[in-house]
Design an enzyme around this catalytic site. Structure first.
Site, PDB file in Angstrom:
ATOM      1  N   TYR A 477       0.872  -1.175   0.000  1.00  0.00           N
ATOM      2  CA  TYR A 477       0.000   0.000   0.000  1.00  0.00           C
ATOM      3  C   TYR A 477       0.909   1.225   0.000  1.00  0.00           C
ATOM      4  CZ  TYR A 477      -4.014  -2.969   1.318  1.00  0.00           C
ATOM      5  OH  TYR A 477      -5.013  -3.911   1.361  1.00  0.00           O
TER       6      TYR A 477
HETATM    7  C1  LIG Z   1      -7.176  -1.756  -7.259  1.00  0.00           C
HETATM    8  C2  LIG Z   1      -6.097  -2.339  -6.385  1.00  0.00           C
HETATM    9  C3  LIG Z   1      -6.397  -3.400  -5.545  1.00  0.00           C
HETATM   10  C4  LIG Z   1      -5.414  -3.968  -4.734  1.00  0.00           C
HETATM   11  N1  LIG Z   1      -5.742  -5.037  -3.942  1.00  0.00           N
HETATM   12  C5  LIG Z   1      -4.778  -5.650  -3.203  1.00  0.00           C
HETATM   13  C6  LIG Z   1      -5.043  -6.836  -2.467  1.00  0.00           C
HETATM   14  O1  LIG Z   1      -6.163  -7.369  -2.477  1.00  0.00           O
HETATM   15  N2  LIG Z   1      -4.039  -7.385  -1.739  1.00  0.00           N
HETATM   16  C7  LIG Z   1      -2.790  -6.854  -1.719  1.00  0.00           C
HETATM   17  O2  LIG Z   1      -1.914  -7.401  -1.057  1.00  0.00           O
HETATM   18  N3  LIG Z   1      -2.508  -5.734  -2.429  1.00  0.00           N
HETATM   19  C8  LIG Z   1      -3.460  -5.141  -3.174  1.00  0.00           C
HETATM   20  N4  LIG Z   1      -3.137  -4.040  -3.934  1.00  0.00           N
HETATM   21  C9  LIG Z   1      -1.755  -3.545  -3.912  1.00  0.00           C
HETATM   22  C10 LIG Z   1      -0.885  -4.345  -4.878  1.00  0.00           C
HETATM   23  O3  LIG Z   1      -0.572  -5.618  -4.319  1.00  0.00           O
HETATM   24  C11 LIG Z   1       0.428  -3.592  -5.120  1.00  0.00           C
HETATM   25  O4  LIG Z   1       0.142  -2.355  -5.698  1.00  0.00           O
HETATM   26  C12 LIG Z   1       1.384  -4.399  -5.998  1.00  0.00           C
HETATM   27  O5  LIG Z   1       2.698  -3.932  -5.821  1.00  0.00           O
HETATM   28  C13 LIG Z   1       0.996  -4.308  -7.447  1.00  0.00           C
HETATM   29  O6  LIG Z   1       1.761  -5.128  -8.262  1.00  0.00           O
HETATM   30  P1  LIG Z   1       1.783  -4.812  -9.835  1.00  0.00           P
HETATM   31  O7  LIG Z   1       2.737  -5.737 -10.483  1.00  0.00           O
HETATM   32  O8  LIG Z   1       0.385  -4.757 -10.340  1.00  0.00           O
HETATM   33  O9  LIG Z   1       2.297  -3.315  -9.808  1.00  0.00           O
HETATM   34  P2  LIG Z   1       3.453  -2.510 -10.538  1.00  0.00           P
HETATM   35  O10 LIG Z   1       2.981  -1.104 -10.465  1.00  0.00           O
HETATM   36  O11 LIG Z   1       3.776  -3.074 -11.850  1.00  0.00           O
HETATM   37  O12 LIG Z   1       4.699  -2.719  -9.570  1.00  0.00           O
HETATM   38  C14 LIG Z   1       4.710  -2.352  -8.210  1.00  0.00           C
HETATM   39  C15 LIG Z   1       6.156  -2.199  -7.729  1.00  0.00           C
HETATM   40  O13 LIG Z   1       6.880  -3.409  -7.958  1.00  0.00           O
HETATM   41  C16 LIG Z   1       7.928  -3.210  -8.912  1.00  0.00           C
HETATM   42  N5  LIG Z   1       7.899  -4.343  -9.836  1.00  0.00           N
HETATM   43  C17 LIG Z   1       6.927  -4.660 -10.721  1.00  0.00           C
HETATM   44  N6  LIG Z   1       7.241  -5.779 -11.381  1.00  0.00           N
HETATM   45  C18 LIG Z   1       8.432  -6.189 -10.908  1.00  0.00           C
HETATM   46  C19 LIG Z   1       9.273  -7.299 -11.231  1.00  0.00           C
HETATM   47  N7  LIG Z   1       8.921  -8.177 -12.166  1.00  0.00           N
HETATM   48  N8  LIG Z   1      10.449  -7.414 -10.579  1.00  0.00           N
HETATM   49  C20 LIG Z   1      10.817  -6.506  -9.645  1.00  0.00           C
HETATM   50  N9  LIG Z   1      10.049  -5.442  -9.298  1.00  0.00           N
HETATM   51  C21 LIG Z   1       8.867  -5.285  -9.932  1.00  0.00           C
HETATM   52  C22 LIG Z   1       7.599  -1.901  -9.587  1.00  0.00           C
HETATM   53  O14 LIG Z   1       8.752  -1.293 -10.110  1.00  0.00           O
HETATM   54  C23 LIG Z   1       6.941  -1.128  -8.479  1.00  0.00           C
HETATM   55  O15 LIG Z   1       7.934  -0.613  -7.619  1.00  0.00           O
HETATM   56  C24 LIG Z   1      -4.105  -3.448  -4.754  1.00  0.00           C
HETATM   57  C25 LIG Z   1      -3.805  -2.375  -5.603  1.00  0.00           C
HETATM   58  C26 LIG Z   1      -4.787  -1.817  -6.406  1.00  0.00           C
HETATM   59  C27 LIG Z   1      -4.446  -0.662  -7.294  1.00  0.00           C
END
Ligand SMILES: Cc1cc2nc3c(=O)[nH]c(=O)nc-3n(C[C@H](O)[C@H](O)[C@H](O)COP(=O)(O)OP(=O)(O)OC[C@H]3O[C@@H](n4cnc5c(N)ncnc54)[C@H](O)[C@@H]3O)c2cc1C
Ligand SMILES: *[C@@H]1O[C@H](CO)[C@@H](O)[C@H](O)[C@H]1NC(C)=O
Ligand SMILES: *[C@@H]1O[C@H](CO)[C@@H](O)[C@H](O)[C@H]1NC(C)=O
Ligand SMILES: *[C@@H]1O[C@H](CO)[C@@H](O)[C@H](O)[C@H]1NC(C)=O
Ligand SMILES: *[C@@H]1O[C@H](CO)[C@@H](O)[C@H](O)[C@H]1NC(C)=O
Ligand SMILES: *[C@@H]1O[C@H](CO)[C@@H](O)[C@H](O)[C@H]1NC(C)=O
Ligand SMILES: *[C@@H]1O[C@H](CO)[C@@H](O)[C@H](O)[C@H]1NC(C)=O
Length: 533
Positions: A477
């Site tokens: 978060y």
């Molecule tokens: C609508 C919504 C609902 C959510 N619900 C939940 C939930 O139910 N439970 C929960 O725990 N969290 C929840 N989250 C939070 C979510 O888990 C985090 O935002 C998570 O980091 C998102 O991962 P992403 O790959 O989609 O994001 P991205 O924006 O792609 O990445 C997030 C971070 O990780 C880094 N990153 C991405 N891919 C990699 C990789 N392959 N290797 C190394 N670093 C990387 C990015 O640079 C960035 O710093 C929610 C977020 C949103 C927006």
């Protein structure tokens, strides 16, 4: 991994492309030239490069911008977007970005609450894993190899395709990418039974700053520990995870009961605080609070919903609730049975939709604010009635008309996994976590500051009632109000302000790992783990 040294192998098409980028003209042209030379398969890499002149650039960039606060014209944009389709593309990108002084932002699902996977205030390149999203499920051994660009929906769908009695302990919202999600912890419907997503990773494929492709064995246990919860974007790029799948019953039950303040909701929350964390591991009890206009007199009140998934049938659930929480008065009509995979749709408010919707990585809920600010807290002692009333009064503020506050019960296995098993430290001793979400619509985005101010106000009000020294927060978060690194040099002291909130004492071990794997701090962002100077 060795990069190919010679440009002699470049096919004519690529050479022609290169000629359109005069040498030394700008860092990103040098970068593009470097990448074509470095890649041992230039034809394929030219298909996955998007410069600002490319007509698909905006499409690719915007496709997974989730928080539309960061879809504005004044949001800084990457010079180049690369969507690697093979590992050599990552290697070439890392090599050339280092060489030409560009920062890399890695994006898997784009759900970062502060947009850090695609926004930077320095010249930067986005590496988007959209083409790295295969999911291989092995039912017999109860494991799956999942590439980091897959979304949770793809993982759940591919598991369900082969078995309705296996699941994965990941988040609820299905468009979340496993790359960022597991890097920062990852909790969902099964977390009190099986822990976080990061607790269920048994191997990984990872690329470091030198382009080396590592697995658990070759990276060693320290780095393998750090990437499972230490926050995305700090150590390198995760290419794939090997996940442990978990058993789920053929029938699960969801329930929800709503009460307004006039219907004694406050009393129920006070009781819930003492009961919820002790309920069976097979449940994930939560309390959702929103402000509504009373149907009776039109005055504002708070609608409080008590809900949970239960890994079992209604007949099994009812006696448990009758015994443990009779005041809630749960009855059969409040409950609905379904399969585990259907519960994923249900919690995304997509019940009765085809399962295939889970494969849609650009899905957006038609209603609901797409502009938001999030905060989190952990609660160790029950909040008093006065504290709750303060929260309700904030929720009645005009800015909070579509805000949502959720209490999510801890306990279960979360209280039994040691604090240092993974970087995620918020385990035993927590009654619940608080999720604060204030959101708004496009037409009001010019007033975004007033909503952000509201979220700071409510956070400030809650200080006496939540964890202290440090005031803990959930890394996934992401909240830049907790502190952020300087764009230039990051001091350890500065980073430990937000670092201890997210990771408590695990922060020091994360810094040690970072110092070893990326001493020059190439992989960095506003809240990345810094190396010791
Ligand atoms: C609508 C919504 C609902 C959510 N619900 C939940 C939930 O139910 N439970 C929960 O725990 N969290 C929840 N989250 C939070 C979510 O888990 C985090 O935002 C998570 O980091 C998102 O991962 P992403 O790959 O989609 O994001 P991205 O924006 O792609 O990445 C997030 C971070 O990780 C880094 N990153 C991405 N891919 C990699 C990789 N392959 N290797 C190394 N670093 C990387 C990015 O640079 C960035 O710093 C929610 C977020 C949103 C927006
Ligand atoms: C992109 O377009 C701009 C003008 O719109 C032009 O000046 C620039 O040379 C172009 N860049 C490339 C790499 O074609
Ligand atoms: C993001 O902004 C662009 C450009 O203003 C706009 O065309 C697009 O519709 C926006 N995306 C969403 C999902 O609103
Ligand atoms: C390119 O590199 C990858 C791994 O680095 C290797 O598997 C592949 O065989 C190489 N391809 C060529 C054409 O050299
Ligand atoms: C609320 O609680 C009061 C006192 O405990 C009780 O008299 C009243 O019936 C309750 N109201 C509802 C709607 O349950
Ligand atoms: C609630 O009432 C206020 C004013 O009384 C009004 O502005 C608002 O639109 C109402 N909200 C809903 C969801 O009806
Ligand atoms: C994915 O969902 C969006 C709506 O959020 C819709 O516009 C789009 O058509 C869907 N894509 C597919 C392939 O169904």
């Amino acid at each position: 991994m060795k990069f190919l040294q010679s440009s002699m192998l470049l096919p004519p098409l690529v050479l022609a492309a290169l000629l359109s980028f005069p040498m030394g003209a700008s860092p990103h042209k040098d970068f593009l030239q470097c990448i074509s030379l470095r890649s041992n398969d230039s034809t394929s890499i030219s298909n996955v490069i998007y410069t600002r002149n490319n007509s698909f650039y905006s499409f690719v960039l915007e496709s997974t911008i989730r928080n539309l606060r960061f879809n504005s014209t004044d949001t800084p944009k990457p010079l180049v977007i690369i969507t690697p389709s093979r590992t050599s593309h990552f290697q070439a990108t890392i090599y050339c970005a280092r060489k030409h002084g560009l920062q890399i932002r890695t994006r898997s699902g784009g759900h970062d609450y502060e947009g850090l996977s695609y926004v930077a205030r320095v010249p930067f390149v986005v590496v988007d894993l959209v083409n790295f999203r295969s999911v291989d499920v092995d039912v017999e051994n109860r494991v799956a190899w999942v590439q980091a660009g897959a979304i949770l929906g793809e993982v759940y769908y591919r598991i369900a395709e082969k078995s309705r009695t296996l699941g994965f302990a990941g988040g609820i919202y299905f468009t979340i990418g496993v790359g960022g999600h597991i890097s920062g912890g990852g909790f969902g419907l099964l977390f009190r039974k099986y822990g976080l997503a990061c607790d269920n990773v048994i191997d990984a494929q990872f690329i470091d700053v030198n382009g080396r492709i590592l697995d658990r064995k070759s990276m060693g246990e320290d780095l393998f520990w750090a990437i499972r919860g230490g926050g995305g974007g700090s150590f390198g790029i995760v290419l794939a995870w090997k996940l442990a799948l978990v058993p789920v019953p053929a029938t699960v039950t969801a329930f929800s009961i709503s009460r307004t303040l006039e219907q004694n909701a406050t009393q129920l929350i006070l009781q819930w605080q003492d009961i919820a964390y002790q309920l069976p591991d097979e449940m994930n009890p939560d309390v959702t609070m929103v402000s509504i206009n009373s149907t009776q007199d039109g005055r504002k009140t708070i609608l409080v919903s008590f809900s949970s998934l239960f890994l079992g049938t209604i007949d099994e659930l009812l006696p448990i609730m009758q015994q443990r929480f009779p005041e809630l008065g749960l009855s059969r009509q409040d409950c609905i049975e379904m399969s585990w995979i259907e519960s994923v749709l249900y919690y995304n408010q997509l019940q009765n939709q085809p399962l295939e919707i889970l494969l849609n990585r650009t899905f957006r809920t038609p209603s609901g604010g797409q502009y938001y600010k999030i905060k989190s807290d952990y609660v160790k002692e029950p909040i008093s009635e006065t504290g709750l009333n303060g929260l309700f009064s904030r929720l009645s503020d005009e800015e909070a008309s579509s805000a949502v506050i959720i209490f999510m019960a801890y306990g279960g296995i979360m209280g039994r996994i040691p604090e240092d098993a993974t970087p995620y430290p918020h385990r035993a001793g927590n009654l619940y976590k608080i999720y604060y979400n204030v959101n708004w619509q496009e037409q009001d985005n010019v007033n975004s500051q007033k909503y952000i101010d509201w979220s700071r106000r409510v956070y400030n009000d809650m200080t006496p009632f939540v964890s202290k020294s440090p005031r803990e927060a959930y890394a996934n978060y992401r909240d830049l109000d907790l502190g952020s690194n300087n764009v230039g040099i990051t001091s350890y002291t500065q980073a430990s302000i937000w670092g201890r909130k997210y990771f408590k004492n695990n922060f020091d071990r994360l810094v040690q790992v970072k110092t070893k794997i990326d001493p020059e701090n190439f992989f960095k962002h506003e809240q990345s783990v810094p190396p010791f100077l």
